[in-house]
Motif scaffolding. Structure first.
Motif, PDB file in Angstrom:
ATOM      1  N   HIS A 114      -2.788  -3.085  -7.635  1.00  0.00           N
ATOM      2  CA  HIS A 114      -4.259  -3.029  -7.061  1.00  0.00           C
ATOM      3  C   HIS A 114      -4.190  -3.338  -5.478  1.00  0.00           C
ATOM      4  N   ALA A 115      -3.378  -4.193  -5.049  1.00  0.00           N
ATOM      5  CA  ALA A 115      -3.530  -4.326  -3.554  1.00  0.00           C
ATOM      6  C   ALA A 115      -3.197  -3.272  -2.762  1.00  0.00           C
ATOM      7  N   ALA A 116      -2.114  -2.395  -3.200  1.00  0.00           N
ATOM      8  CA  ALA A 116      -1.783  -1.197  -2.396  1.00  0.00           C
ATOM      9  C   ALA A 116      -2.743  -0.181  -2.568  1.00  0.00           C
ATOM     10  N   SER A 117      -3.528  -0.114  -3.715  1.00  0.00           N
ATOM     11  CA  SER A 117      -4.605   0.772  -3.780  1.00  0.00           C
ATOM     12  C   SER A 117      -5.737   0.441  -2.772  1.00  0.00           C
ATOM     13  N   VAL A 118      -6.056  -0.754  -2.666  1.00  0.00           N
ATOM     14  CA  VAL A 118      -7.060  -1.144  -1.802  1.00  0.00           C
ATOM     15  C   VAL A 118      -6.860  -1.133  -0.397  1.00  0.00           C
ATOM     16  N   LEU A 119      -5.560  -1.303  -0.275  1.00  0.00           N
ATOM     17  CA  LEU A 119      -4.777  -1.071   1.154  1.00  0.00           C
ATOM     18  C   LEU A 119      -4.962   0.396   1.853  1.00  0.00           C
ATOM     19  N   ARG A 120      -4.601   1.235   0.726  1.00  0.00           N
ATOM     20  CA  ARG A 120      -4.555   2.689   1.210  1.00  0.00           C
ATOM     21  C   ARG A 120      -5.897   3.063   1.786  1.00  0.00           C
ATOM     22  N   GLU A 121      -6.914   2.670   1.020  1.00  0.00           N
ATOM     23  CA  GLU A 121      -8.344   3.236   1.255  1.00  0.00           C
ATOM     24  C   GLU A 121      -8.633   2.488   2.609  1.00  0.00           C
ATOM     25  N   ALA A 122      -8.201   1.066   2.753  1.00  0.00           N
ATOM     26  CA  ALA A 122      -8.458   0.561   4.165  1.00  0.00           C
ATOM     27  C   ALA A 122      -7.899   1.178   5.214  1.00  0.00           C
ATOM     28  N   VAL A 123      -6.555   1.417   5.266  1.00  0.00           N
ATOM     29  CA  VAL A 123      -5.880   2.329   6.131  1.00  0.00           C
ATOM     30  C   VAL A 123      -6.453   3.692   6.300  1.00  0.00           C
ATOM     31  N   ALA A 124      -6.865   4.393   5.545  1.00  0.00           N
ATOM     32  CA  ALA A 124      -7.529   5.616   5.758  1.00  0.00           C
ATOM     33  C   ALA A 124      -8.909   5.255   6.539  1.00  0.00           C
ATOM     34  N   ALA A 125      -9.710   4.510   6.200  1.00  0.00           N
ATOM     35  CA  ALA A 125     -10.807   4.030   6.851  1.00  0.00           C
ATOM     36  C   ALA A 125     -10.856   3.789   8.272  1.00  0.00           C
ATOM     37  N   THR A 126      -9.799   3.397   8.561  1.00  0.00           N
ATOM     38  CA  THR A 126      -9.347   2.930  10.032  1.00  0.00           C
ATOM     39  C   THR A 126      -9.722   4.304  11.000  1.00  0.00           C
ATOM     40  N   ALA A 127      -9.187   5.536  10.545  1.00  0.00           N
ATOM     41  CA  ALA A 127      -9.591   6.737  11.202  1.00  0.00           C
ATOM     42  C   ALA A 127      -8.555   6.668  12.349  1.00  0.00           C
ATOM     43  N   ALA A 128      -7.764   5.773  12.457  1.00  0.00           N
ATOM     44  CA  ALA A 128      -6.720   5.747  13.598  1.00  0.00           C
ATOM     45  C   ALA A 128      -5.575   6.616  13.340  1.00  0.00           C
ATOM     46  N   ALA A 129      -4.812   7.284  14.404  1.00  0.00           N
ATOM     47  CA  ALA A 129      -3.704   7.968  14.158  1.00  0.00           C
ATOM     48  C   ALA A 129      -2.407   7.134  13.971  1.00  0.00           C
ATOM     49  N   ASN A 130      -2.661   5.893  14.229  1.00  0.00           N
ATOM     50  CA  ASN A 130      -1.462   5.081  14.150  1.00  0.00           C
ATOM     51  C   ASN A 130      -1.911   3.479  13.830  1.00  0.00           C
ATOM     52  N   PRO A 131      -2.384   3.349  12.827  1.00  0.00           N
ATOM     53  CA  PRO A 131      -2.729   2.141  12.408  1.00  0.00           C
ATOM     54  C   PRO A 131      -1.622   1.129  12.258  1.00  0.00           C
ATOM     55  N   VAL A 132      -2.095  -0.158  12.630  1.00  0.00           N
ATOM     56  CA  VAL A 132      -1.139  -1.139  12.233  1.00  0.00           C
ATOM     57  C   VAL A 132      -1.458  -2.089  11.015  1.00  0.00           C
ATOM     58  N   VAL A 133      -0.626  -2.276  10.272  1.00  0.00           N
ATOM     59  CA  VAL A 133      -0.863  -3.293   9.089  1.00  0.00           C
ATOM     60  C   VAL A 133      -0.035  -4.237   9.047  1.00  0.00           C
ATOM     61  N   LEU A 134      -0.663  -5.589   9.059  1.00  0.00           N
ATOM     62  CA  LEU A 134       0.203  -6.901   9.003  1.00  0.00           C
ATOM     63  C   LEU A 134       0.181  -7.441   7.570  1.00  0.00           C
ATOM     64  N   ILE A 135       1.105  -7.862   7.104  1.00  0.00           N
ATOM     65  CA  ILE A 135       1.262  -8.270   5.675  1.00  0.00           C
ATOM     66  C   ILE A 135       1.863  -9.846   5.910  1.00  0.00           C
ATOM     67  N   ASP A 136       1.086 -11.018   5.416  1.00  0.00           N
ATOM     68  CA  ASP A 136       1.727 -12.207   5.656  1.00  0.00           C
ATOM     69  C   ASP A 136       1.509 -12.743   4.205  1.00  0.00           C
ATOM     70  N   GLY A 137       2.375 -14.042   3.871  1.00  0.00           N
ATOM     71  CA  GLY A 137       2.377 -14.509   2.694  1.00  0.00           C
ATOM     72  C   GLY A 137       3.567 -15.417   2.785  1.00  0.00           C
ATOM     73  N   ARG A 138       3.463 -16.433   2.142  1.00  0.00           N
ATOM     74  CA  ARG A 138       4.612 -17.405   1.939  1.00  0.00           C
ATOM     75  C   ARG A 138       5.606 -16.692   1.176  1.00  0.00           C
ATOM     76  N   SER A 139       6.942 -17.428   1.308  1.00  0.00           N
ATOM     77  CA  SER A 139       8.212 -16.808   0.617  1.00  0.00           C
ATOM     78  C   SER A 139       8.026 -16.284  -0.854  1.00  0.00           C
ATOM     79  N   GLY A 140       8.317 -15.028  -1.420  1.00  0.00           N
ATOM     80  CA  GLY A 140       8.109 -14.896  -2.603  1.00  0.00           C
ATOM     81  C   GLY A 140       6.929 -14.340  -3.012  1.00  0.00           C
ATOM     82  N   ALA A 141       5.970 -14.401  -2.090  1.00  0.00           N
ATOM     83  CA  ALA A 141       4.477 -14.008  -2.492  1.00  0.00           C
ATOM     84  C   ALA A 141       4.422 -12.484  -2.781  1.00  0.00           C
ATOM     85  N   GLY A 142       5.364 -11.685  -2.418  1.00  0.00           N
ATOM     86  CA  GLY A 142       5.416 -10.221  -2.694  1.00  0.00           C
ATOM     87  C   GLY A 142       5.016  -9.306  -1.505  1.00  0.00           C
ATOM     88  N   LYS A 143       5.554  -9.888  -0.359  1.00  0.00           N
ATOM     89  CA  LYS A 143       5.047  -8.961   0.867  1.00  0.00           C
ATOM     90  C   LYS A 143       5.964  -7.804   1.086  1.00  0.00           C
TER      91      LYS A 143
END
Length: 197
Positions: free
Chosen positions: A19-48
Motif C-alpha cells: 500500500h505504501a509503495a502504491s501511494v508513493l508511486r503516485e506521490a513521486v509522479a505528482a512531483t512533476a520533477a525530472a529527478n525527485p528525491v525520496v527520503l525514507i526514515d523509520g526505526r530499525s526493522g520498520a521496513g525501509k
C-alpha cells in the motif's frame, strides 16, 4: 489466484508495504520533477529497505532511479547521527545543487572507510535509513516518508535479517533512534506516514 499472491495478500507487513509503495508511486509522479528525491526514515526493522526496493521495482518514471541505504554510510554502531550528516552533505546537498555527489561506504568488518560512490544529480534518488528525516534534510526531499512499527515486530525482523551480528548492538542503536525521534520529530517532517505491523 496463485498461491504466492494468496500468501502475500494474507501477510499484513507485505500488505502495508505494498500500500505504501502504491501511494508513493503516485506521490513521486505528482512531483512533476525530472529527478525527485525520496527520503525514507523509520526505526530499525520498520521496513525501509523493503519499501525502497518495491518503489525502485515499480518506479513511475522512465529511466533509472538511484538508491542509497544509510546502512552503507553509518560509521559503526555509534554512527547514526554522523551517517545522516554525511548523507546530507555528500549526497543530498550536491544533488539539490545539480552537482555530482561522492560518498564512501563503511566497511563494518574492517571498521573503516571503503569504496567511493557517485550520485548523478540528473537522476531520481531514493535515500533510506534510520535518522534520515531532520530539519536539515527535510528541505532536500520531495517525498518524505516515516514508517511506524511496533518495537517487538521491528526487533524480530531486524534480528531475523542480521542475526547475531546485530543482537549485541540492538539497545545501543535503539538509544540513538530514541534520541532522533525525540529531538528531530521525524514524523512531523514526513509528507507520508505509514504504519507497518
Amino acid at each position: 489466484m496463485s498461491s504466492a499472491s494468496s500468501r502475500s495478500s494474507r501477510d499484513p507487513v507485505d500488505h502495508a508495504l505494498g500500500h505504501a509503495a502504491s501511494v508513493l508511486r503516485e506521490a513521486v509522479a505528482a512531483t512533476a520533477a525530472a529527478n525527485p528525491v525520496v527520503l525514507i526514515d523509520g526505526r530499525s526493522g520498520a521496513g525501509k529497505s523493503s519499501l525502497a526496493r518495491r518503489l525502485i521495482r515499480d518506479w513511475p518514471m522512465r529511466g533509472r532511479v538511484q538508491s542509497v541505504a544509510l546502512d552503507a554510510i553509518y560509521p559503526g554502531w555509534d554512527g547514526l547521527r554522523e551517517g545522516v550528516d554525511l548523507a546530507r552533505t555528500q549526497i543530498l546537498v550536491p544533488h539539490a545543487r545539480g552537482l555530482i555527489g561522492v560518498w564512501r561506504s563503511w566497511d563494518w568488518d574492517l571498521h573503516g572507510w571503503d569504496a567511493a560512490h557517485a550520485v548523478d544529480p540528473s537522476l531520481p534518488l531514493i535515500v533510506e535509513g534510520a535518522g534520515l528525516l531532520t530539519t536539515a534534510t527535510a528541505q532536500l526531499g520531495d517525498v518524505r516518508v516515516w514508517l511506524e512499527s511496533p518495537a517487538s515486530s521491528r526487533r524480530r525482523r531486524a534480528l531475523d535479517r542480521d542475526g547475531e551480528t546485530y543482537r549485541p548492538h540492538w539497545e545501543r542503536w535503539a538509544a540513538q533512534e530514541d534520541r532522533h525521534v525525540t529531538e528531530d520529530q521525524p514524523a512531523a517532517h514526513a509528507t507520508h506516514v505509514f504504519r507497518v505491523p
